[in-house]
Motif scaffolding. Structure first.
Motif, short mmCIF file in Angstrom:
data_model
loop_
_atom_site.label_atom_id
_atom_site.label_comp_id
_atom_site.label_asym_id
_atom_site.label_seq_id
_atom_site.Cartn_x
_atom_site.Cartn_y
_atom_site.Cartn_z
N ARG A 382 0.81 -1.21 0.00
CA ARG A 382 0.00 0.00 0.00
C ARG A 382 0.85 1.26 0.00
O ARG A 382 0.77 2.09 -0.89
N HIS A 383 1.67 1.42 1.02
CA HIS A 383 2.50 2.61 1.10
C HIS A 383 3.91 2.39 0.58
O HIS A 383 4.70 3.31 0.50
N ALA A 384 4.21 1.13 0.30
CA ALA A 384 5.51 0.81 -0.27
C ALA A 384 5.38 -0.53 -0.97
O ALA A 384 4.59 -1.39 -0.55
N LEU A 385 6.15 -0.67 -2.01
CA LEU A 385 6.09 -1.91 -2.78
C LEU A 385 6.53 -3.09 -1.90
O LEU A 385 7.51 -3.00 -1.17
N LYS A 386 5.74 -4.22 -2.00
CA LYS A 386 6.13 -5.43 -1.26
C LYS A 386 6.55 -6.53 -2.22
O LYS A 386 7.54 -7.21 -2.00
N ASN A 387 5.73 -6.70 -3.26
CA ASN A 387 6.13 -7.71 -4.22
C ASN A 387 5.53 -7.42 -5.58
O ASN A 387 4.66 -6.57 -5.71
N ILE A 388 6.03 -8.15 -6.56
CA ILE A 388 5.50 -8.02 -7.91
C ILE A 388 4.99 -9.37 -8.35
O ILE A 388 5.43 -10.42 -7.85
N GLN A 389 4.06 -9.33 -9.30
CA GLN A 389 3.46 -10.57 -9.76
C GLN A 389 3.76 -10.76 -11.23
O GLN A 389 3.65 -9.81 -12.02
N LEU A 390 4.15 -11.97 -11.59
CA LEU A 390 4.47 -12.25 -12.98
C LEU A 390 3.25 -12.84 -13.69
O LEU A 390 2.26 -13.20 -13.06
N ALA A 391 3.38 -12.95 -15.00
CA ALA A 391 2.25 -13.42 -15.80
C ALA A 391 1.81 -14.83 -15.38
O ALA A 391 0.62 -15.16 -15.43
N ASN A 392 2.75 -15.64 -14.97
CA ASN A 392 2.38 -17.01 -14.58
C ASN A 392 1.84 -17.08 -13.16
O ASN A 392 1.60 -18.15 -12.62
N GLY A 393 1.66 -15.94 -12.53
CA GLY A 393 1.07 -15.91 -11.20
C GLY A 393 2.09 -15.90 -10.09
O GLY A 393 1.75 -15.65 -8.93
N ASP A 394 3.35 -16.12 -10.44
CA ASP A 394 4.38 -16.12 -9.41
C ASP A 394 4.51 -14.75 -8.78
O ASP A 394 4.42 -13.73 -9.45
N THR A 395 4.76 -14.73 -7.50
CA THR A 395 4.98 -13.48 -6.79
C THR A 395 6.44 -13.42 -6.37
O THR A 395 6.97 -14.38 -5.84
N ILE A 396 7.05 -12.29 -6.65
CA ILE A 396 8.47 -12.14 -6.32
C ILE A 396 8.61 -10.97 -5.35
O ILE A 396 8.09 -9.89 -5.61
N PRO A 397 9.28 -11.18 -4.26
CA PRO A 397 9.42 -10.09 -3.30
C PRO A 397 10.33 -9.00 -3.85
O PRO A 397 11.33 -9.28 -4.50
#
Lengths: 995, 416, 103, 209
Positions: A382-397
């Motif tokens: 919310r106030h800072a990025l925590k993770n990103i999500q890739l097209a295959n659904g994987d979440t990367i911190p």
């Protein structure tokens, strides 16, 4: 903990620690930091709120293109709104405050707008808020106004000073990055006059931000030593902190130098200097700006441009995050990853949109997820990025995502005139095109040369090519260009990540891909604009506000075009860009105004008797740029009217003196002077004898009255013309036009002598006695020196002087002129010599009363809309000669007897006070435009008559003497019956002035 | 589709998929009753009033670029009816009244915002002149108040009352004046006219005017020949260029006017303020930008850009008047082509060529006139007689000696 | 803008005052005062004073070097680009055959 | 001594009362003992006028010394101004008497219309570049060059008397405003020196090392 994100290296001075505050929190940084680098070093990720939805925002860039990190700097009247944290240098005691929030930055109450965002799409306000009608201004608009807007003005006068100056050069170089430095070095060695402007506080541009080498030395070091050698060249001026903001006609550039913003307020200094630089040639080496990629929730704090991430690490020794991911469509993303890894910062992923193997050595990126043909489809935090999500659904911190969508050359200044940039497919961007500003060439990244070695050669060659055309410049001394390797830079156009599901469903309504961060313009907004028929690029901009924020779309415009191209099925070059207009970066209005403000807005002109008047109770009034005495209060007088009545009465019964130096004086000499005067005045002057004065009326060529005054035939082939104070300059200009453009064959010469002579009106029945006490040998009896006489003479035992027997007051009167240096002394002499005669000084107010009593016109009557006939001087317009305006004064509309004519007005109720500006309406008629008969132009209380009098214009006025009409003043809720009378209220036959 | 709050909510919940184009993008037909040359504010307004007041809908509006790309797309958005002369004041008052009902008339929120205008006076003579003008406004039903210094201070306390070079002696206040979202005016009129069947044709440049037997019969365009018995020119800064197609010289020069906007700021300036001792006027947009301007650059130009001396002159006026805007930053400047007439007043008239009408010479005051100009032009085109409030705007008025010279500056366009 | 003054070289346009079309040099002459108010005279003056070609392109125009040497100049300038093609002293142009080329 | 010294009782005053300013690097003083007379003539008469002036008529934009009439300033194609050491307020008559032939030459004494300020010192060019719209580089504006222009909305005639010295001739009535503008810039330039030098220390010394 302070400076938690500081890493080794960088070009900050770690020995000089600086303390500052952000939203009241005390923090520290180092000399050489920007506010942005210091905030990042302290782990301050959330720095602002977006314009419309009040979304939490962090730092995106490391330069002037910053859309998000806008803060207020300073306090009190020096509070500076909308300052880019990425540009503001850190200094001791700097106070920064976040803006566009209600409540704290973290808990902004206006963030509720974001929840309503599905309703607040582009253009929504054009479609609603129309009912009830009154609600727009009272309810809707104030709410919109309040939630919009960014920083706050202090509402107090800006206490700082600003200078403006002028510089000249053979060659102006804009931007001191690699191309600019190479250009300056080459040009400087040739001996040409060179100005090198750099908006950063440090020269070098990307050389400071990358791990490059130039001429086998560390690139930043090369930049510093090169700059030092440039500074040592007497023909080169290196100007840092100087933004060239506009390219104007004929090689004129506007530049803003920030002199003290990096140290805070300094008394007795100009805070900034606005330079106008005139350069024969110019090399634009303004570099390029990286652009983002659009993907869902790409606006979270921590998502930054990849080049900026490198800048923070390499130049400022700051890690923008502890775990950094990279999303790129070109090799720069990989460069970012390697630089960060080299600084021991964890890389969690490198996602390359291209389907290509990683360029170069990736051994340092072990442990990171490396994705080919990948994409970031969403982000969280919310106030800072925590993770990103890739097209295959994987979440990367990741607490920082470095994004590179390629680079846009900074073409702006090349387009300030007629240039239209052209599209270059290989770099997927616009480069300067069309017609560049006169004398400009473009070099380096600004010209699409995005690699270092090429940029250096390009800058060097551009300087030589520019100087080639200049005479007396030897190009041989320029030497060889600096050398460096060309890094790889292959970019593949990739603008935005395809959306997973249709955004046109409520479920997806809050999933948005930002294009313009500051103005909250999303991909959806652009699509909607096209859907509603607004698909021209200018329509999209205006309908969505794309690119209209404080950054003027530096990061968003090209991306927006790509989205528009996609949505409307056209190519980017088919669509074209919006127009780039000055300024490149915002310029404070105070800097543009410089010293011309407040009491110094315009020069103040003082009359010769100013000091004396100040000593004698004068109140002054502005007449044009002059300060004239309005009246001279005496002890015991409580109202200005008392004072003015006394001055009038005393003048009319004894003698008064008034400084009339401000009237324009023009020395007219030459054998054809008489002919010339006949042609510029409506009446005839060639018949005027030496030693005589004549009143003249001057028309414009369109037949309306331009100015009036007297002209004296002071000697053979020598006349002295007077003009009204206000028209002195335009009349002189007009006469020069007549002399040079219409009748250059005439032997006539004009010199303005307004200031050379101190001139005093000496008026009243005892004026002759006073004048006689002043002049040396001149016989001033009525016989020897009659009304409208003039003479060169001497006064006070031998001082050159000019005496004119003319009258504006209607009394026996003279005007006496002496060289200005004796003006003060003459005034004192007149007062002492006149004491026994009852002399009184009078000001412009008494002058005004007396001229109204005599029906003389001033600016209130000579409005440029009145003819000579309107003011009762129609017979003066000679029909026996062609002079300026005589022909067109005979047009039917100007000869119409129904025109309003100047007459006098008396209140029927003598106690009534008339008002200038009232309109005349016949008795019983409605007070509407159709019944408008004219207006009251001047009004005074006449102490001579004991009641209010007025001058005014009324239809067929001369025929209507004695008639009664209403003077209506609905504006002030007044109405008086008035009697039309002669405009000559006092001494209508002129006996006094001829006495 | 009718616009309303309900529609906005409905579409919002529907992902905005239901919004239609605001206006069609029609191919030009071969014949119309009226061709309006120029798709700016005045041309589009003319089309709307021809349709809505006179029932003439077989109309084409031809725009060489994108809709609203002329001065309606770049101005300082001020509306007012505070004029002096009887040939002007009733016209501008009509226009202001049309603004007041515009949104309901065309079902489009152009954000007409009557926040008032204050013209400041800095000398007694200026106060007198404003009194005369204010009374002329009252005679025409436009209202207005004359404020003294205290009255000005109460309304606009942040002006320079302390060390002004030219102290504020008072001001003329018109409460009904204000600002309007300029682009939306063009879009709203275009949408409304389109809804009545008017063809609004973009990217269609007129290259010639065809005549037969002395009458106009049609125009050549970049998209082919288009015929109509009535052709109405309404091209502002390009008036002389278009009229040269029929070999007419006009009492008009084209000049550049610059205008400026600052970065967005929280609400600061409530209405419109104009400086009477320098050339400066300012208001604040709903987005927070200070929108300000001053005098024209002063030389003939079709370049749509200006130069630094004027930029600085305007800033000097602004700082002198309201020193608190010093740290506001100029974000963008732009330049428009002004059709400056010889007396500073416009033309709405028939030409000597039957069937050819001319509307132009709006100088830098055309925006506020948009509805009135369209209304009166439509009246002239439909009835071949001037509207009663526009009888002064004749093309031959300089020959007959009836200039409408509000400033009294004479036949020199750059002084108006 | 910079005006290439024939005597002084480039000078900033802010030193100058602009008047308008250089056809203003061609003031109609009225040799017979009886003709001052005739239709022909009024037509001639009306056209001289009020009507303009107002070209988008090359324009000859009058500038006064008020904050300089006080000379009136005829500047030939392209109104679409602001490019200045020529600059001459008006006194040298006046009386020459300017009329023929301006109309 | 001027030839014609009036013995009248009026006292002359100057616009600044002889006020001076000296900061070490810049000095400004009001030049009072100087007369200014314009000579107007038809442009086509320049040769004749040159002969009358002993062959010394400066081109517009330059000045030269004349044994007849002090320093001649070429200000207009049809006007040359004479700057002469004198306190006489009617030097036009004095010069007229010196000229062998005044046909077609019209003199006007302008001494009292102007104030002459002498500006000199190491930083005077830095001061002028913030005021003056002309290129004062010596290659363009050498010693003895003269030009009329505008500074802070006030007309001014600039005469270069040395590498770092100028005379500024400005209308008398607005001299106080003019002086204020110059003094302000003088102060700014002086106070900027420490701000800028502090900056220079930082700039080239740092590196990645």
């Amino acid at each position: 903990m302070s400076n938690v994100n500081r890493v080794a290296g960088g070009q900050i001075e770690r020995s000089r620690k600086l303390s500052f505050s952000f939203d009241g929190k005390r923090l520290t940084g180092y000399s050489g930091d920007t506010l942005a680098s210091a905030l990042l070093a302290n782990g301050e990720v959330l720095v602002g709120r977006s314009f419309k939805y009040h979304r939490p925002r962090g730092i995106v860039s490391a330069g002037v293109e910053e859309p998000n990190a806008l803060v207020e700097i300073g306090t009190g009247p020096r509070r500076d709104p909308n300052v880019r944290a990425t540009v503001q240098e850190l200094h001791e005691g700097l106070v920064a405050t976040s803006q566009n929030r209600r409540g704290s930055l973290r808990h902004d109450l206006m963030a509720i707008n974001d929840l309503a965002s599905p309703l607040l799409a582009a253009g929504f306000y054009y479609k609603t808020f129309m009912w009830p009608k009154a609600f727009w201004e009272k309810v809707y608009e104030p709410a919109i106004r309040h939630s919009a807007g960014l920083g706050r003005l202090s509402m107090e006068p800006d206490p700082d000073s600003y200078d403006k100056g002028f510089l000249f050069a053979d060659l102006l170089i804009i931007g001191a990055g690699p191309a600019g430095l190479a250009a300056a070095l080459a040009a400087g060695r040739t001996g040409a006059r060179v100005i090198l402007c750099e908006e950063d506080f440090k020269t070098g541009g990307r050389l400071n931000a990358e791990r490059y080498s130039v001429d086998d030395a560390d690139a930043a070091h090369w930049a510093a030593t090169t700059t030092e050698s440039l500074r040592n060249m007497s023909n080169v001026r290196v100007m840092t902190r100087t933004s060239v903001y506009g390219a104007y006609d004929h090689g004129v550039y506007g530049a803003l130098e920030r002199v003290t913003d990096h140290v805070g307020a300094v008394t007795g200094c100009a805070r900034q200097v606005l330079w106008r630089i005139r350069a024969t040639r110019c090399v634009l080496s303004a570099g390029a700006t990286e652009r983002p990629i659009a993907f869902t929730n790409n606006d979270r704090p921590g998502i930054m441009l990849a080049g900026a991430v490198r800048t923070y690490v390499n130049r400022f020794g700051v890690a923008p995050g502890k775990r950094v991911a990279v999303f790129t469509n070109n090799d720069d993303g990989w460069r970012t990853a390697r630089d960060l890894a080299a600084a021991s910062i964890e890389i969690t992923a490198v996602i390359d949109a291209r389907d290509v193997p990683p360029p170069g050595d990736i051994s340092a990126l072990q442990g990171a997820r490396l994705v080919r043909a990948g994409a970031v489809v969403d982000t969280h935090g919310r106030h800072a990025l925590k993770n990103i999500q890739l097209a295959n659904g994987d979440t990367i911190p990741a607490d920082c995502l470095a994004v590179s969508g390629g680079w846009n050359p900074n073409v702006h200044l090349s387009c300030h005139q007629r240039g239209r940039p052209t599209w270059r497919e290989d770099i997927a961007s616009f480069v300067p095109g069309g017609v560049l500003p006169t004398g400009m060439s473009v070099a380096g990244a600004a010209n699409g040369e995005l690699t270092l070695g090429t940029a250096l050669r390009n800058g060097h060659n551009a300087a030589l090519a520019a100087l080639e055309t200049l005479p007396s410049i030897s190009l041989d001394a320029a030497g060889a260009p600096p050398s460096a390797e060309d890094e790889s830079g292959f970019v593949e156009a990739y603008w935005r990540v395809p959306e997973k599901s249709s955004a046109f469903r409520l479920s997806g309504a809050w999933k948005r891909q930002w294009v313009d961060y500051q103005n909250d313009v999303t991909v959806k907004d652009i699509k909607l604009s096209v859907q509603e028929g607004f698909s021209a690029v200018e329509h999209v901009k205006r309908y969505t506000t794309l690119g209209m924020a404080t950054d003027q779309g530096k990061t968003s415009n090209v991306l927006g075009l790509a989205v528009l191209a996609d949505a409307s099925g056209r190519s980017i070059p088919e669509i074209g860009t919006t127009i780039f207009r000055p300024p490149w970066t915002p310029v404070p209005i105070a800097a543009l105004a410089g010293a011309s403000r407040g009491a110094h807005f315009r020069p103040t002109r003082l009359t010769p008797s100013h000091t004396w008047a100040t000593e004698n109770g004068a109140t002054f009034v502005e007449v044009g740029n002059w300060l004239r005495a309005q009246w001279f209060s005496q002890p015991g007088e409580t109202t200005w009217r008392q004072t003015v009545d006394r001055e009038v009465t005393q003048t009319r019964t004894a003698v008064g003196v008034c400084d009339v130096t401000t009237l324009g004086k023009i020395d007219i000499q030459g054998t054809d002077s008489g002919v010339f005067l006949d042609r510029v005045y409506a009446n005839t002057f060639s018949t005027l004898a030496v030693g005589k004065v004549r009143y003249g009326i001057m028309l414009r060529e369109d037949g309306f009255a331009m100015d009036d005054g007297t002209t004296a035939h002071i000697a053979q082939d020598h006349y002295i013309m007077t003009t009204t104070t206000a028209n002195a300059v335009p009349v002189f200009r007009h006469l020069e036009f007549c002399r040079q453009c219409l009748w250059p064959e005439l032997d006539v010469h004009l010199v303005s002598t307004t200031e050379a002579w101190a001139q005093y009106a000496i008026a009243g029945p005892r004026s002759r006695e006073l004048v006689a006490r002043i002049v040396d040998d001149l016989d001033v009896s009525n016989e020897a020196f009659p009304f409208m006489g003039c003479a060169e003479t001497t006064v006070c035992c031998g001082l050159t002087a000019r005496l004119f027997r003319i009258s504006f007051s209607g009394e026996l009167a003279y005007e006496l002129a002496v060289p200005t240096r004796y003006g003060d002394s003459l005034m004192r002499r007149l007062m002492s010599e006149g004491k026994s005669l009852g002399v009184v000084p009078y000001g412009t107010e008494a002058l005004g009363v007396m001229r109204i009593e005599k029906g003389h016109c001033t600016g209130n009557e000579l409005t440029g809309q009145t003819t000579a006939a309107d003011i009762g001087l129609g017979r003066m317009v000679s029909q026996k000669k062609d002079s300026i305006g005589n022909a067109l004064s005979q047009r039917p509309g100007l000869k119409d007897p129904d025109r309003p004519q100047l007459v006098g007005f008396k209140p029927v109720d003598r106690n009534a006070q008339l008002r200038a500006g009232a309109h005349f309406i016949e008795k019983g008629a409605a007070v509407v435009t159709a019944n408008d008969q004219g207006w009251m132009s001047s009004v005074a209380y006449s102490p001579s008559l004991g009641h209010s009098i007025g001058l005014g214009f009324i239809r067929r006025g001369q025929e209507r003497i004695g008639e009664r009409v209403r003077a209506c003043d609905p504006l002030r809720g007044e109405e008086h019956d008035v009697e039309i009378c002669s405009a000559h209220f006092v001494d209508p036959d002129g006996e006094r002035l001829r006495a | 589709m009718r616009y309303s709050a309900w529609q906005v909510i409905k579409q919002g919940l529907n992902g905005h998929s239901g919004w239609q184009a605001a206006f069609r993008d029609p191919e030009p037909k071969t014949d119309y009753d009226v061709i309006i040359v120029g798709g700016g504010g005045h041309g589009l307004a003319t089309a709307w009033y021809l349709a809505s007041v006179h029932g003439i809908t077989k109309t084409a509006v031809l725009e060489k670029g994108w809709l609203g790309s002329g001065n309606i797309g770049r101005n300082t958005t001020i509306i007012r009816s505070n004029y002096l002369l009887p040939d002007n004041e009733p016209f501008y008052e009509l226009s202001l009244q049309l603004w007041e009902g515009l949104e309901q008339d065309i079902n489009y929120n152009a954000m007409v915002s009557q926040r008032g205008i204050l013209n400041l006076a800095h000398s007694d003579a200026q106060v007198d002149a404003y009194a005369r003008r204010g009374n002329a406004m009252h005679l025409a039903g436009a209202g207005g108040q004359l404020l003294d210094t205290a009255g000005v201070r109460k309304r606009v306390p942040f002006l320079n009352f302390d060390d002004a070079r030219f102290p504020i002696k008072g001001g003329l206040w018109q409460e009904r004046a204000g600002t309007v979202r300029h682009d939306a005016v063009a879009w709203g009129y275009a949408r409304a006219a389109d809804s009545r069947g008017v063809d609004v044709i973009q990217n269609c440049e007129v290259t010639g005017i065809r005549r037969e037997g002395g009458r106009v019969v049609g125009v050549d365009t970049s998209r082919g020949q288009i015929n109509a018995p009535k052709i109405a020119i309404c091209v502002a800064g390009n008036s002389s260029r278009v009229m040269s197609m029929v070999d007419q010289r006009l009492p008009i020069e084209s000049h550049v006017l610059q205008a400026f906007v600052s970065e967005g700021l929280k609400p600061t300036i409530p209405g419109v303020v104009t400086y009477g001792a320098g050339h400066f006027y300012i208001s604040q947009s709903d987005k927070g930008g200070l929108v300000y301007g001053g005098d024209i650059d002063g030389y003939n130009s079709y370049a749509q850009r200006g130069n630094l001396p004027t930029v600085e002159d305007v800033a000097e006026g602004g700082l002198s008047l309201m020193p608190m805007i010093g740290r506001a930053k100029m974000l963008r400047s732009w330049g428009g082509i002004m059709d400056m007439s010889m007396d500073g007043s416009p033309f709405i008239d028939k030409t000597d060529i039957p069937g050819l009408y001319f509307n132009g010479g709006w100088c830098y005051g055309g925006f506020k006139a948009t509805p009135g100009s369209g209304y009166c032009y439509a009246h002239l085109i439909a009835t071949d007689t001037p509207h009663t409030v526009a009888t002064g705007y004749r093309l031959n008025r300089f020959r007959t000696g009836h200039p409408v010279d509000e400033r009294g500056a004479g036949a020199q366009p750059n002084l108006h | 803008m910079q005006i290439p003054h024939p005597l002084l070289g480039l000078r900033d346009a802010s030193e100058f005052v602009y008047l308008g079309d250089a056809s203003l040099l061609n003031r109609p002459s009225v040799d017979d005062p009886a003709e001052l108010g005739s239709d022909a005279t009024l037509d001639a003056f009306h056209e001289y004073l009020h009507l303009r070609h107002n070209p988008a392109g090359v324009h000859k125009e009058l500038w006064f070097h008020e904050q300089g040497d006080r000379s009136w100049l005829v500047v030939t300038r392209d109104t679409t680009t602001h490019e200045i093609l020529d600059c001459a002293l008006a006194r040298d142009v006046a009386g020459a055959s300017f009329g023929a080329e301006s109309t | 001594m001027p030839e014609h010294m009036p013995n009248h009782a009026l006292q002359p005053t100057t616009a600044l009362g002889g006020r001076t300013l000296n900061t070490g690097s810049v000095s400004i003083y009001e030049v009072t003992e100087r007369a200014l007379v314009s000579l107007a003539f038809k442009a086509s008469d320049r040769e004749h006028v040159s002969a009358v002036l002993g062959g010394s008529l400066p081109a517009v934009g330059s000045s030269l010394a004349s044994h007849l009439a002090g320093r001649l300033l070429g200000l207009q194609i049809d006007q040359t101004w004479c700057l002469i050491e004198s306190t006489d307020s009617a030097m036009d008559k004095v010069i007229a008497r010196k000229l062998s032939d005044t046909r077609g030459i019209y003199l006007t004494d302008q001494s009292d219309a102007w104030t002459i300020l002498a500006l000199s010192g190491d930083t005077c060019r830095q001061v002028l570049e913030r005021l003056c719209p002309l290129d004062l580089d010596e290659s363009v504006f050498p010693i003895d060059a003269v030009a009329r222009t505008v500074i802070e909305h006030t007309g001014v005639i600039i005469l270069r008397t040395g590498r770092d010295s100028f005379e500024l001739i400005t209308p008398r009535s607005s001299t106080a405003s003019f002086m204020h503008a110059i003094e302000t810039v003088v102060e700014h330039v002086r106070n900027e020196i420490p701000v800028r030098s502090q900056d220079r220390q930082q700039d080239p010394t740092t590196s990645n090392a």
